[in-house]
Design a protein around this motif. Structure first.
Motif, PDB file in Angstrom:
ATOM      1  N   THR A   1      34.683  53.013   3.700  1.00 50.78           N
ATOM      2  CA  THR A   1      35.762  53.263   4.663  1.00 50.78           C
ATOM      3  C   THR A   1      36.297  54.684   4.543  1.00 50.78           C
ATOM      4  N   MET A   2      36.568  55.123   3.315  1.00 52.51           N
ATOM      5  CA  MET A   2      37.212  56.428   3.152  1.00 52.51           C
ATOM      6  C   MET A   2      36.261  57.589   3.470  1.00 52.51           C
ATOM      7  N   THR A   3      34.952  57.377   3.276  1.00 56.48           N
ATOM      8  CA  THR A   3      33.994  58.418   3.667  1.00 56.48           C
ATOM      9  C   THR A   3      33.950  58.516   5.194  1.00 56.48           C
TER      10      THR A   3
ATOM     11  N   VAL B   1      27.672  53.784   5.742  1.00 53.70           N
ATOM     12  CA  VAL B   1      28.707  54.604   6.397  1.00 53.70           C
ATOM     13  C   VAL B   1      28.317  54.875   7.852  1.00 53.70           C
ATOM     14  N   ALA B   2      27.021  55.132   8.079  1.00 53.19           N
ATOM     15  CA  ALA B   2      26.575  55.402   9.462  1.00 53.19           C
ATOM     16  C   ALA B   2      26.896  54.198  10.353  1.00 53.19           C
ATOM     17  N   ALA B   3      26.605  52.979   9.858  1.00 52.31           N
ATOM     18  CA  ALA B   3      26.880  51.769  10.657  1.00 52.31           C
ATOM     19  C   ALA B   3      28.385  51.580  10.846  1.00 52.31           C
ATOM     20  N   TYR B   4      29.155  51.831   9.790  1.00 55.17           N
ATOM     21  CA  TYR B   4      30.617  51.694   9.862  1.00 55.17           C
ATOM     22  C   TYR B   4      31.160  52.596  10.979  1.00 55.17           C
ATOM     23  N   LEU B   5      30.650  53.830  10.998  1.00 54.28           N
ATOM     24  CA  LEU B   5      31.119  54.783  12.007  1.00 54.28           C
ATOM     25  C   LEU B   5      30.682  54.369  13.409  1.00 54.28           C
ATOM     26  N   GLU B   6      29.412  54.014  13.538  1.00 49.70           N
ATOM     27  CA  GLU B   6      28.887  53.694  14.877  1.00 49.70           C
ATOM     28  C   GLU B   6      29.493  52.414  15.439  1.00 49.70           C
TER      29      GLU B   6
END
Ligand code: KDG
Ligand code: MG
Length: 402
Positions: free
Chosen positions: A82-84, A43-48
């Protein structure tokens, strides 16, 4: 009000948490929880890599448009990662909007529907006697509702049973440990647990139980029937949630209230379960179900079918999720109950919060926004540590459900 920076903060004050901080050109900032237990860095990578660059320069007040942009605009819709990520951004944006309005978030949502949020605590023991002692402690602390789990005779380790007393930490190892599961032993044991509990404490308190996806629909129907006389508040996650039709079998045989959905991410995961009235409580919460914006849609659909909310509130959801959930719970008309597992002191210090507990209820507080912040300096002292939930095998070695 333009978004000028988005920080992704990963830290491990007792356990891993991922936090998003959105900063605006007006100096107002908001924070959101982005923790996905055991998959935090995804999730951290998805966001960044995939979210933050698209949001810089956008108007932080346009929560709905940003939600739709991240959901519809991504070809690969849904899924926990994705949803997180969307949930974290959405929570931070609601925090900003409420701070800018100088209001606690529940006011923006529509105001109070109740004075306090009834919560349930976790009483766990290695056997029935120990669970009884733990339940007594929760009753002494003022809890009106208690989830009771007990070790199962013949099994070395049982999910939901604490190693330390205050709370259990399921993500207990650098690589997944392996537990042995026996459905037969479990089904023999659970009715005895609730027989003893009702015998000892009577019927004034709500008792809950989490099966953690271990049964088939027919087994769950049998368990439901055998527990009916103990009047549980709910039986949670009786079967793996993918098999939604299976809930028809359970429903045909028992009136025990059913709770489901802590692993759900969208309204699409629970649409049929809700519309067919196959459950009584929906457990989706802010962090894993797309934030306040999406959770509100799930709750509104559920309300039409007499289904109430019961937000997930384990320790792997950060105090930011808890704070946001409490504002949601304070507003939502079809509120049922809120899980409250209590964080460690280390975690609470990193996430200063306005919410408070009294006599079995949590109160979100009157701070503007959702009332939870992150102490970034303190968070930096606790670097990420890989940790996994255990896995389960049957006695013959077959992989089983967590
Ligand atoms: O990450 C998994 C935990 O949140 C889960 O094991 C806790 O089942 C749980 C509950 O009801 O809190
Ligand atoms: Mg659960």
């Amino acid at each position: 009000m333009k978004i000028v920076d988005i920080k992704v903060i990963v830290s491990c004050p007792g356990r891993n948490f991922v936090t998003v901080k959105i900063i605006t050109d007006e100096g107002v900032y908001g924070v959101g929880d982005a923790t996905l237990n055991g998959r935090e860095l995804a999730v951290a990578a998805y966001l960044e890599e995939h979210v933050a660059p698209c949001l810089i320069g956008r108007d932080a007040q346009q929560i709905e448009d940003i939600w739709q942009y991240l959901y519809r605009g991504c070809y690969w819709r849904r899924g926990p990662v994705t949803m997180t990520a969307i949930g974290a951004i959405d929570t931070a944006l609601w925090d900003i909007k409420a701070k800018a309005a100088n209001m606690p978030l529940y006011q923006l949502l529509g105001g109070k529907s109740r004075e306090g949020v009834m919560v349930y605590g976790h009483a766990n023991g290695s056997d029935i006697a120990e669970t009884i002692d733990e339940v007594a402690k929760y009753i002494d602390m003022g809890y009106k509702a208690i989830r009771a789990q007990s070790g199962v005779p013949g099994l070395d380790s049982t999910y939901g049973v604490a190693k330390e007393k205050m709370y259990y930490e399921p993500a207990d190892a650098d690589l997944p440990t392996e537990n042995i599961w026996s459905t037969q032993q479990y089904l023999r044991h659970v009715p005895k647990l609730f027989d003893h509990l009702r015998d000892k404490f009577g019927f004034d308190h709500h008792f809950l139980h989490d099966v953690h996806h271990r049964l088939t629909p027919n087994e769950a129907a049998g368990l439901g029937k055998s527990l009916e006389e103990y009047r549980l508040f709910w039986l949670e996650d009786a079967v793996p949630a993918e098999n939604q039709e299976g809930f028809r079998i359970i429903r045909q045989h028992t009136t025990i209230p059913l709770a489901l959905g802590e692993v759900f991410n969208t309204i699409w995961d629970c649409k049929n379960l809700i519309q067919e009235q196959l459950i009584d409580y929906i457990r989706a919460t802010v962090v894993h179900a797309g934030g306040i914006t999406h959770l509100r849609r799930i709750a509104d659909l559920a309300a039409i079918y007499h289904i109430r909310t019961g937000c997930h509130g384990a320790t792997d959801l950060s105090p930011i999720c808890m704070g946001a959930a409490l504002h949601f719970d304070t507003w939502v008309p079809n509120f049922g109950i809120q899980e409250y597992m209590r964080h460690s002191e280390e975690t609470d210090a990193v996430f200063p919060h306005a919410y408070t507990f009294k006599d079995g209820y949590l109160f979100p507080g009157e701070a503007s926004g959702h009332g939870v912040d992150i102490d970034e300096k303190l968070a930096a002292k606790y670097p990420y540590k890989r940790a996994y939930l255990p896995v389960n095998r049957l006695e013959d070695g077959t992989m089983w459900n967590w």
